[in-house]
Scaffold this active site. Structure first.
Site, PDB file in Angstrom:
ATOM      1  N   TYR A 155      65.646  23.144  19.055  1.00  0.00           N
ATOM      2  CA  TYR A 155      66.970  23.079  19.698  1.00  0.00           C
ATOM      3  C   TYR A 155      67.027  22.011  20.792  1.00  0.00           C
ATOM      4  CZ  TYR A 155      71.536  25.253  20.520  1.00  0.00           C
ATOM      5  OH  TYR A 155      72.879  25.517  20.603  1.00  0.00           O
ATOM      6  N   LYS A 162      73.262  24.035  26.743  1.00  0.00           N
ATOM      7  CA  LYS A 162      73.679  25.435  26.844  1.00  0.00           C
ATOM      8  C   LYS A 162      73.316  26.015  28.214  1.00  0.00           C
ATOM      9  CE  LYS A 162      75.567  26.073  22.796  1.00  0.00           C
ATOM     10  NZ  LYS A 162      77.010  26.326  22.669  1.00  0.00           N
TER      11      LYS A 162
END
Length: 256
Positions: A155, A162
């Protein structure tokens, strides 16, 4: 739930396919009595077709959250559908994007990283401010995140984006709280959506849930996360703000 959003007006971003959490949130919101408006960008014709598959067809407004002119004109476009003087009760932020370069942590360029942060985190603030003139006390803003407490495989810089989104939520909750507006996030487990296809190694990332979700997790079912969004839009959490509600099968709390 029974008509938990009766009479409320909600704007939902990020609806692209029926497999998205945003679509489920819009669908459930309508079933719970809300009037829903959608926004879309890039594939507007597709969003308009998907909007016809909701329980009630919803209007679609074009919105590029990186275009200040779009943001400046958003409130007026929403008013065209709501009517003058009618308040907006809820906003769903389901917007995230990162160029392919952000999925290689050590080699990512600032240009790619800054794009990911702007679209995935800063837009939460800019969207909220664009719609602030329409929101009254009791309104609710709900965003979607992917748990940024740890470093996930594959990720990379999207995890950093995020984390920025989760911090943005806290500051936005602080500053909009005096206006009576709540700001919360739903941290959802992975869903096999169109957005997931752009993440290299998504299957490896998602496989964590096959082994570590104590209550189980269905990668093809966005409805639980959609219900979490609608719950936070409702009046059942009148003094909850700055919060992250995990709808991930319990993976976030599992130890090694």
């Amino acid at each position: 739930m029974s008509s938990t959003l009766a009479g409320k007006r909600v704007l939902v971003t990020g609806v692209l396919t029926e497999s998205s959490i945003a679509f489920q949130a819009a669908k459930i919101a309508q079933n719970e009595g809300a009037e829903v408006i959608l926004t879309g960008f890039g594939r507007l014709a597709l969003v308009e077709r998907i909007a016809q598959r909701l329980p009630k067809p919803a209007p679609v407004i074009e919105l590029d959250v990186t275009d200040q002119e779009h943001l400046d004109g958003l409130a007026d476009k929403v008013r065209e559908h709501l009517g003058e003087g009618v308040a907006l009760d809820g906003v769903v932020h389901s917007i995230a994007f990162g160029p392919q370069g952000v999925f290689t942590f050590l080699d990512a360029s600032w240009e790619d990283v800054s794009t990911a942060v702007q679209v995935s985190a800063y837009s939460y603030k800019s969207l909220s401010m664009a719609l602030l003139p329409l929101m009254r006390e009791g309104a609710s803003i709900v965003g979607l995140t992917f748990d940024a407490q740890i470093a996930w495989p594959k990720y990379d810089w999207m995890g950093v984006a995020k984390a920025a989104l989760e911090s943005t939520n806290r500051y936005l909750a602080r500053d909009l709280g005096p206006k009576g507006i709540r700001c919360n996030l739903v941290s959802a487990g992975p869903i096999k959506s169109m957005a997931a296809k752009s993440i290299p190694g998504f299957e490896e990332l998602a496989d964590v849930w096959n082994h570590r979700a104590p209550i189980g997790w269905d990668l093809t079912d966005p409805e639980p996360a959609g219900r979490g969004v609608v719950g936070l839009l409702s009046d059942f959490f009148p003094r909850t703000t700055g919060e992250i509600v995990h709808v991930d099968g319990g993976v976030h709390m599992m130890g090694a």
